[in-house]
Design an enzyme around this catalytic site. Sequence first.
Site, PDB file in Angstrom:
ATOM      1  N   ILE A 218      45.626  34.691  44.423  1.00  0.00           N
ATOM      2  CA  ILE A 218      46.724  35.387  43.688  1.00  0.00           C
ATOM      3  C   ILE A 218      45.728  36.165  42.461  1.00  0.00           C
ATOM      4  O   ILE A 218      45.025  35.541  41.787  1.00  0.00           O
ATOM      5  CB  ILE A 218      47.579  34.667  42.754  1.00  0.00           C
ATOM      6  CG1 ILE A 218      48.470  34.044  44.000  1.00  0.00           C
ATOM      7  CG2 ILE A 218      48.607  35.629  42.124  1.00  0.00           C
ATOM      8  CD1 ILE A 218      49.195  32.759  43.605  1.00  0.00           C
ATOM      9  N   HIS A 219      45.560  37.489  42.353  1.00  0.00           N
ATOM     10  CA  HIS A 219      45.040  38.219  41.258  1.00  0.00           C
ATOM     11  C   HIS A 219      45.389  39.365  41.011  1.00  0.00           C
ATOM     12  O   HIS A 219      44.969  39.823  39.979  1.00  0.00           O
ATOM     13  CB  HIS A 219      43.438  38.112  41.648  1.00  0.00           C
ATOM     14  CG  HIS A 219      42.954  39.390  42.440  1.00  0.00           C
ATOM     15  ND1 HIS A 219      42.993  39.040  43.886  1.00  0.00           N
ATOM     16  CD2 HIS A 219      42.542  40.582  42.388  1.00  0.00           C
ATOM     17  CE1 HIS A 219      42.769  40.271  44.583  1.00  0.00           C
ATOM     18  NE2 HIS A 219      42.316  41.210  43.562  1.00  0.00           N
ATOM     19  N   ARG A 220      46.305  39.962  41.711  1.00  0.00           N
ATOM     20  CA  ARG A 220      46.977  41.319  41.554  1.00  0.00           C
ATOM     21  C   ARG A 220      47.454  41.352  40.043  1.00  0.00           C
ATOM     22  O   ARG A 220      48.310  40.240  39.630  1.00  0.00           O
ATOM     23  CB  ARG A 220      47.876  41.896  42.373  1.00  0.00           C
ATOM     24  CG  ARG A 220      47.419  42.165  43.691  1.00  0.00           C
ATOM     25  CD  ARG A 220      46.826  43.502  44.026  1.00  0.00           C
ATOM     26  NE  ARG A 220      45.737  43.512  44.858  1.00  0.00           N
ATOM     27  CZ  ARG A 220      44.495  43.906  44.779  1.00  0.00           C
ATOM     28  NH1 ARG A 220      44.276  44.727  44.014  1.00  0.00           N
ATOM     29  NH2 ARG A 220      43.736  43.727  45.807  1.00  0.00           N
ATOM     30  N   ARG A 255      41.361  35.939  36.178  1.00  0.00           N
ATOM     31  CA  ARG A 255      42.402  36.633  35.403  1.00  0.00           C
ATOM     32  C   ARG A 255      43.534  35.576  35.789  1.00  0.00           C
ATOM     33  O   ARG A 255      44.376  35.459  34.733  1.00  0.00           O
ATOM     34  CB  ARG A 255      42.547  37.761  36.215  1.00  0.00           C
ATOM     35  CG  ARG A 255      44.007  38.621  36.280  1.00  0.00           C
ATOM     36  CD  ARG A 255      44.257  39.710  36.867  1.00  0.00           C
ATOM     37  NE  ARG A 255      44.768  40.647  35.910  1.00  0.00           N
ATOM     38  CZ  ARG A 255      44.461  41.916  35.692  1.00  0.00           C
ATOM     39  NH1 ARG A 255      43.152  42.376  36.449  1.00  0.00           N
ATOM     40  NH2 ARG A 255      45.048  42.718  34.839  1.00  0.00           N
ATOM     41  N   ASP A 302      47.450  37.795  47.542  1.00  0.00           N
ATOM     42  CA  ASP A 302      47.837  39.215  47.392  1.00  0.00           C
ATOM     43  C   ASP A 302      46.539  40.076  47.417  1.00  0.00           C
ATOM     44  O   ASP A 302      46.351  41.130  46.872  1.00  0.00           O
ATOM     45  CB  ASP A 302      48.394  39.540  45.945  1.00  0.00           C
ATOM     46  CG  ASP A 302      47.656  39.125  44.920  1.00  0.00           C
ATOM     47  OD1 ASP A 302      46.254  38.519  45.193  1.00  0.00           O
ATOM     48  OD2 ASP A 302      48.152  38.761  43.629  1.00  0.00           O
TER      49      ASP A 302
END
Length: 385
Positions: A218-220, A255, A302
């Site tokens: 997950i990083h969006r 992030r 994502d």
Amino acid sequence: MIKIVTIIGARPQIIKAAALSRAIKNSFSDRLHEIIVHTGQHYDENMSEVFFRELGIPLPNYNLNVGSASHGVQTARMIEGIEAILIKEKPAWLVLYGDTNSTLAGAVAASKIHVPIAHIEAGLRSFNKAMPEEINRILCDHCSTLLFSPTETGFKNLVQEGFNPNNHPPYIADNPGIYHCGDVMFDNSLHFAELAMKQSQVLKNNQLIADQYILCTIHRNNNTDEPERLQQIFEALLEIVKQSGKQIALPLHPRTAKLLKTNLSPKCYQDVISNPLVHLMEPVSFLDMIALEQNASHVITDSGGVQKEAYFFQKPCIILRPETEWKEIVEVGAAQIADASKTKILAAWSRFVEAPPMDFPSIFGDGQAAHFIAEELIKQSQISK
Ligand code: UD1
Ligand code: UDP
């Protein structure tokens, strides 16, 4: 000798660039000379340096060390640095990858001083301009001279935006050449898959059992920065763990790692960090990542690159976004779009448990995309002389 300047900056670009650097080293080192510019967009050891070591990419000739900042500040610093290098090096081509701020900065710097751009991964569209990447890729495509699309969908998107597939060389930005040539990421996965299975200790080091875990990334920005979306994703992951008894391997982008505690509710955060089946990990190297992908039972992500790699390794994939640029993998039933909705993620999970996808037709080329691109860079340089 034809000089090219390659811009990299974010993790997936370093990985993608490995394919072209390898093709040059193996087959074209007498004709192509590559200068690598790292913008410094990603800078942690496990987001940058590790890939140079592992994938055998030549070290960057320049590092702009721009680091993290707002979109405007980060992109502006890159443009300034790239422009100076292009003026000094005078390359025949500027090679750009994908859709990050590093890509956009390269496109702006080069097009204003008439250095022709070759854009690798051209034509991909989410049709969602709220995504910073959608803006970056559209602008880059529209000032490129050679546009290399990995998929038929990408190629068709270009045609729909007015790019003429019947243009003839010599190509220039006002008479660009567009190609459907396969995906350099597929080249890499084919090249490194076996080595990863032999060398990687990532399963052992993280107590993961092959085929008994789900790989998740997950990083969006919209998923990490919007607490409600992050909460929905993690509630769904915890429920899947409960229902299936499977482990979840979660190599966290920095992030996401930075925002997990602040953007999840205290209870959800506690449930995540105390669940022995949830394995939160630092970002892993590429060989570890493709070992994780090959041994996973399912992928939930994502990421653009991880969606595709799930497909390369024939793993069912749940996409944590409202749409995807890789729509073929959804159309053939290998991936499902679930956005950041707990209900949709759980429904997609149930569908995959009941009816796993069986068919993974060839969509991303023959593993020779980088070879084709290198040949074309040489050919088009000779024609435009
Ligand atoms: C960027 C790309 C995205 C790509 C992703 C690949 C843009 C607009 N986005 O997103 O398209 O999918 O890279 O991973 O270019 N950070 C660190 N260490 C690092 C790098 C980043 O701690 O080495 C943290 C910083 O807090 C930074 C945040 O991650 O502010 C976001 O980094 P940034 O490069 O701006 O965007 P990504 O989310 O990585
Ligand atoms: N990747 C990696 N280690 C990780 C997570 C991802 O090597 O911990 C690789 C992954 O295999 C793929 C690429 O990074 O090749 C995808 O990058 P990312 O998800 O950061 O960005 P995106 O593809 O969404 O732009």
